[in-house]
Scaffold this active site. Structure first.
Site, PDB file in Angstrom:
ATOM      1  N   ASP A 311     -18.467  46.978 -13.476  1.00  0.00           N
ATOM      2  CA  ASP A 311     -18.235  45.732 -14.190  1.00  0.00           C
ATOM      3  C   ASP A 311     -17.140  45.952 -15.243  1.00  0.00           C
ATOM      4  O   ASP A 311     -16.040  46.352 -14.894  1.00  0.00           O
ATOM      5  CB  ASP A 311     -19.560  45.245 -14.800  1.00  0.00           C
ATOM      6  CG  ASP A 311     -19.451  43.868 -15.419  1.00  0.00           C
ATOM      7  OD1 ASP A 311     -19.179  42.907 -14.681  1.00  0.00           O
ATOM      8  OD2 ASP A 311     -19.619  43.757 -16.643  1.00  0.00           O
ATOM      9  N   TYR A 423     -14.823  40.919 -24.835  1.00  0.00           N
ATOM     10  CA  TYR A 423     -14.277  39.792 -24.077  1.00  0.00           C
ATOM     11  C   TYR A 423     -13.423  38.882 -24.961  1.00  0.00           C
ATOM     12  O   TYR A 423     -12.538  38.188 -24.457  1.00  0.00           O
ATOM     13  CB  TYR A 423     -15.418  38.982 -23.457  1.00  0.00           C
ATOM     14  CG  TYR A 423     -16.178  39.743 -22.407  1.00  0.00           C
ATOM     15  CD1 TYR A 423     -15.798  39.700 -21.073  1.00  0.00           C
ATOM     16  CD2 TYR A 423     -17.283  40.520 -22.745  1.00  0.00           C
ATOM     17  CE1 TYR A 423     -16.490  40.405 -20.107  1.00  0.00           C
ATOM     18  CE2 TYR A 423     -17.982  41.231 -21.778  1.00  0.00           C
ATOM     19  CZ  TYR A 423     -17.582  41.166 -20.460  1.00  0.00           C
ATOM     20  OH  TYR A 423     -18.261  41.879 -19.503  1.00  0.00           O
ATOM     21  N   HIS A 478     -24.848  42.166  -8.068  1.00  0.00           N
ATOM     22  CA  HIS A 478     -23.812  42.643  -8.990  1.00  0.00           C
ATOM     23  C   HIS A 478     -24.184  43.985  -9.606  1.00  0.00           C
ATOM     24  O   HIS A 478     -23.318  44.813  -9.881  1.00  0.00           O
ATOM     25  CB  HIS A 478     -23.599  41.597 -10.094  1.00  0.00           C
ATOM     26  CG  HIS A 478     -22.619  42.010 -11.143  1.00  0.00           C
ATOM     27  ND1 HIS A 478     -21.253  42.005 -10.938  1.00  0.00           N
ATOM     28  CD2 HIS A 478     -22.794  42.446 -12.420  1.00  0.00           C
ATOM     29  CE1 HIS A 478     -20.639  42.394 -12.029  1.00  0.00           C
ATOM     30  NE2 HIS A 478     -21.544  42.679 -12.934  1.00  0.00           N
TER      31      HIS A 478
END
Length: 504
Positions: A311, A423, A478
């Site tokens: 990720d 982020y 995921h």
């Protein structure tokens, strides 16, 4: 052959211009009443850069004034020198090469000569300045070499549209989550703001079979990093980088598996878990994250490693392989494509834009942290346990203790701000230049990933020049290394041994 100095000229001065004789009135010998105009003409026509040689400056002055050609007589007046390259208005190939050619024209030949000479000189000055700028840009390291150059008008328009999309989508995501919050408050205010006290960590976080808890402080940044290490010192290093919202514990299956032949280090990234978390969002730019990994390798006493990232950790692993290829023996990325593939695909495919909506939601201050914490961190639990986004393999689903470990780590004061700040700095690092990866690469992908389109995995191969293998697991989510750890570990072993056999 070097053009001669004009009559009366002394050796070249400090800046490459000849010293001409002066009269009592302050003018140049032979033309005392036009000194100002001649000096202005010399400034316009003559080369002034450091790259201009003394001989070239003397030639420019020798051919730049009419009175010097008249004093030189027919022999010199019949020859003139052209600058290297094609001059302004020049059509003679010999002149374009810089060879001596016969002067053409009458009284206006000198002015035309100056104009033709000034063109190449000014062009050469522009080329030198552009070269200096290019050299300065090429000297940059790390992320400075990944970003694009100065944008033109078209790029500026695209950038404006890009940021309009970013902030527009941020507002949309904020509105949706506010509606969810109001709905939750309407159904049960007490439950919405309920939070259980967690003072002691779960026992699984101190399991000795996973390894030893260690800390390292980086001199340059002053940050203290936490990691769990398994395997003997001196063995080849395998460095594991987790994603969001995870921490070192997401690699528990790999810590047990690979410690027999590697020194396995599962790191808490900057801002996660027990690693220090700077307050300002500028401290979470990709430049800082890449430098962290480089400094940690140096602090551990290694110059290279097998790098595995999942990720967001996969994003950092790709960039490490691009910026410092000598540090990565093998690259293994899990459920994250090449950064260029991701940034281009997300703008062209609305489905991926929707799946990555949390990138935009995290740009909003404070609200994301609050939304994660309501209902006793129900949003965090939902990511790992729901049918749409959670771990799908029945035998590998998180136990109650595993889930409590995640909630314990992210329920500490300020524990969510650092991870979300990763982020909040991503859009300031875009766009990225197209960079190839020269490291042997294995890309593992769960086909039922709720956050990443599988098509991005297939496009990634065009960015890897070295050995590349892509394996897509059809029934995996995921959270691949936790969802199907046995298959993932087997694929990693095969990749590492296959590359070793190729070298032999």
């Amino acid at each position: 052959m070097t053009p001669p100095f004009p009559p009366g000229a002394k050796p070249a001065g400090r800046w490459g211009r000849p010293h001409l004789g002066r009269t009592a009135r302050g003018g140049v010998c032979g033309a005392p009443h036009a000194a100002g105009r001649r000096r202005a003409r010399r400034r316009r026509a003559g080369p002034r850069g450091r790259g201009a040689s003394r001989e070239a400056c003397g030639a420019s002055r020798a051919a730049g004034s009419r009175w010097r050609r008249r004093r030189a007589g027919p022999r010199r007046a019949g020859i003139r020198w052209s600058a290297r390259g094609r001059g302004r208005g020049s059509e003679d190939p010999a002149e374009a090469r810089g060879d001596p050619v016969e002067a053409r024209g009458g009284a206006g030949a000198g002015a035309r000569t100056r104009r033709r000479r000034a063109g190449p000189q000014r062009a050469e000055t522009r080329r030198r300045r552009a070269g200096a700028r290019g050299a300065g840009a090429g000297a940059g390291a790390g992320m400075a070499g990944l970003r694009g150059g100065r944008p033109g008008l078209g790029a500026a328009v695209r950038s404006l549209l890009f940021w309009a999309l970013v902030y527009g989508y941020c507002g949309l995501c904020a509105a949706v989550h506010l509606l969810k919050l109001l709905w939750s408050i309407g159904r049960g205010p007490a439950r919405t703001f309920r939070r259980a006290a967690r003072e002691q960590p779960p026992a699984c976080l101190s399991d000795p079979s996973l390894g030893t808890h260690c800390y390292v402080r980086i001199k340059d940044s002053g940050l203290r990093f936490h990691y769990v290490a398994a395997g003997e010192r001196g063995k080849p290093l395998m460095l594991l980088l987790h994603g969001f919202p995870e921490f070192w514990y997401s690699w528990r299956h790999q810590l047990r598996e690979f410690k027999s032949e590697y020194r396995v280090v599962a790191l808490d990234l900057r801002g996660y878990g027990e690693t220090d978390a700077p307050i300002h969002r500028e401290n979470y730019k990709l430049d800082c994250l890449i430098t962290d990994i480089k400094d940690i390798l140096d602090s551990l006493g290694y110059s290279k490693c097998v790098l595995i990232g999942h990720d967001w950790g996969g994003m950092i692993a790709w960039l490490i392989a691009i910026c410092y290829p000598e540090m990565v023996m093998k690259l293994i990325a899990i459920n994250f494509p090449h950064p260029n593939v991701f940034t281009e695909y997300i703008l062209r495919h609305p489905v991926q834009l929707f799946k990555s909506s949390f990138y935009y939601f995290f740009q909003i201050p404070r609200l994301p942290e609050f939304m994660f914490s309501i209902n006793d961190f129900q949003a965090l639990k939902h990511l790992f346990t729901s049918q749409s986004t959670g771990i799908g393999h029945r035998g590998c689903r998180l136990t109650t203790e595993d889930l409590e470990a995640y909630v314990y780590v992210f329920s500490q004061p300020g524990a969510l701000s650092g991870p979300i700040n990763h982020y909040r700095s991503i859009f300031s690092c875009l766009p990225l230049k197209h960079h190839m990866v020269n490291t042997p690469t294995l890309l593992l992908w769960g086909e039922k990933d709720a956050f990443m389109e599988v098509e991005m995995a297939e496009v990634t191969k065009i960015y890897v020049k070295n050995y590349f293998r892509l394996t897509i697991l059809t029934e995996a989510s995921h959270w691949l290394q936790q969802d199907q750890p046995d298959i993932v570990n087997k694929l990693i072993w095969t990749f590492l041994k296959e590359e070793t056999r190729k070298k032999e």
